[in-house]
Design a protein around this motif. Structure first.
Motif, PDB file in Angstrom:
ATOM      1  N   SER A 139      56.956  39.070  55.707  1.00  0.00           N
ATOM      2  CA  SER A 139      55.570  38.772  55.355  1.00  0.00           C
ATOM      3  C   SER A 139      54.689  38.543  56.589  1.00  0.00           C
ATOM      4  N   ARG A 140      55.314  38.444  57.765  1.00  0.00           N
ATOM      5  CA  ARG A 140      54.513  38.108  58.948  1.00  0.00           C
ATOM      6  C   ARG A 140      54.338  39.252  59.934  1.00  0.00           C
ATOM      7  N   ILE A 141      55.054  40.365  59.703  1.00  0.00           N
ATOM      8  CA  ILE A 141      55.067  41.408  60.745  1.00  0.00           C
ATOM      9  C   ILE A 141      53.699  42.023  61.037  1.00  0.00           C
TER      10      ILE A 141
ATOM     11  N   HIS B  67      39.943  52.768  57.245  1.00  0.00           N
ATOM     12  CA  HIS B  67      39.921  54.126  56.699  1.00  0.00           C
ATOM     13  C   HIS B  67      40.098  54.133  55.179  1.00  0.00           C
ATOM     14  N   LYS B  68      40.116  52.967  54.582  1.00  0.00           N
ATOM     15  CA  LYS B  68      40.337  52.822  53.148  1.00  0.00           C
ATOM     16  C   LYS B  68      41.652  53.475  52.721  1.00  0.00           C
ATOM     17  N   GLY B  69      42.612  53.390  53.623  1.00  0.00           N
ATOM     18  CA  GLY B  69      43.935  53.932  53.336  1.00  0.00           C
ATOM     19  C   GLY B  69      44.915  52.809  53.053  1.00  0.00           C
ATOM     20  N   THR B  70      46.187  53.147  52.988  1.00  0.00           N
ATOM     21  CA  THR B  70      47.188  52.104  52.780  1.00  0.00           C
ATOM     22  C   THR B  70      48.282  52.225  53.840  1.00  0.00           C
ATOM     23  N   LEU B  71      48.908  51.091  54.115  1.00  0.00           N
ATOM     24  CA  LEU B  71      50.021  51.043  55.064  1.00  0.00           C
ATOM     25  C   LEU B  71      51.172  50.318  54.383  1.00  0.00           C
ATOM     26  N   ASP B  72      52.262  51.035  54.187  1.00  0.00           N
ATOM     27  CA  ASP B  72      53.404  50.439  53.481  1.00  0.00           C
ATOM     28  C   ASP B  72      54.635  50.433  54.373  1.00  0.00           C
ATOM     29  N   VAL B  73      55.519  49.513  54.072  1.00  0.00           N
ATOM     30  CA  VAL B  73      56.781  49.484  54.812  1.00  0.00           C
ATOM     31  C   VAL B  73      57.946  49.339  53.839  1.00  0.00           C
ATOM     32  N   GLN B  74      58.969  50.133  54.124  1.00  0.00           N
ATOM     33  CA  GLN B  74      60.228  49.986  53.398  1.00  0.00           C
ATOM     34  C   GLN B  74      61.270  49.732  54.466  1.00  0.00           C
TER      35      GLN B  74
END
Ligand SMILES: Nc1ncnc2c1ncn2[C@@H]1O[C@H](COP(=O)(O)OP(=O)(O)OP(=O)(O)O)[C@@H](O)[C@H]1O
Ligand SMILES: [Mg+2]
Length: 215
Positions: free
Chosen positions: A157-159, A191-198
């Motif tokens: 949650s902090r990265i 940019h009104k985009g998304t950044l996800d991490v798995q």
């Protein structure tokens, strides 16, 4: 962060004072210059990153049609030597016929750089880093995948926080101040985009930026 700025400043200033006094031998002179250069470079990089974050807050750049495959190619070019030195293979996949997106090319290059930088840094020697492209509907996604240390659920949650940095994992030490992902997050947000991490701790991570197509 104070430490990351102060240390190279103190080192640089220490050597400069010694130079001024004229107490150094010829050999010491050469190594002093190298050390000063390296430390000043470090201060310059960090200062630029901090200012970049600041400016991103203030100025909304005018968006243009951007080819992310070209952006990623430039990033990979920049990191070729570093990857080779650590025996890490850097590959791309799915980059044919990818639509242009709407964005600011300089910011997007910085955002992609932060992801590639992390993927290499947190991979073990011999690892593989792959950047892949895909598109769906009005969106283009760019993923950076590694098989490195993965992310401990405890820090997950902090990265993305500014200045969150993992100093150590097992016996391995990692450089950095924790600014890369906060830059990526801010750029993608603008940019009104998304950044996800798995990520699976101990197995690797995959960061995906999703951006809007140009028209
Ligand atoms: N690919 C990755 N694999 C494992 N952990 C990662 C990865 N990318 C980011 N992290 C985690 O997220 C933290 C924050 O990343 P971020 O890029 O913001 O900072 P940093 O890499 O530590 O320092 P800097 O980017 O300033 O050099 C890292 O310290 C690490 O704990
Ligand atoms: Mg980083």
């Amino acid at each position: 962060i104070a430490h990351e700025l102060r240390t190279p400043l103190m080192i640089g200033s220490g050597y400069l004072h010694a130079l001024n006094k004229g107490v150094l031998t010829k050999e010491q002179l050469a190594t002093s210059m190298e050390t000063i250069t390296r430390n000043v470079d470090q201060i310059v990089t960090l200062t630029n990153d901090i200012l970049f974050l600041q400016e991103m807050d203030l100025v909304l750049p005018e968006f243009q049609s951007v080819n992310m495959v070209e952006v990623v190619d430039r990033v990979i070019d920049k990191y070729k030597e570093k990857a080779q030195a650590r025996h890490i293979t850097l590959t791309t996949k799915g980059g044919n016929n990818i639509s242009n997106i709407q964005g600011d090319v300089k910011s997007l290059e910085r955002a992609a750089t932060a992801l590639v930088d992390n993927a290499i840094k947190f991979s073990a020697p011999g690892g593989e880093v792959e950047v892949s492209f895909a598109e769906q509907g009005n969106q283009v996604s760019i993923s950076v995948r590694d098989h490195g240390i993965g992310i401990n659920p405890e820090i997950r949650s902090r990265i993305f926080d500014r200045f969150f940095h993992l100093e150590k994992n097992g016996d391995e030490l990692y450089s950095g101040v924790g600014i890369g992902l906060s830059i990526t997050r801010q750029v993608i947000h603008q940019h009104k985009g998304t950044l996800d991490v798995q990520s699976v701790f101990g197995e690797g991570s995959k960061f995906t930026m999703t951006l809007l197509k140009w028209k």
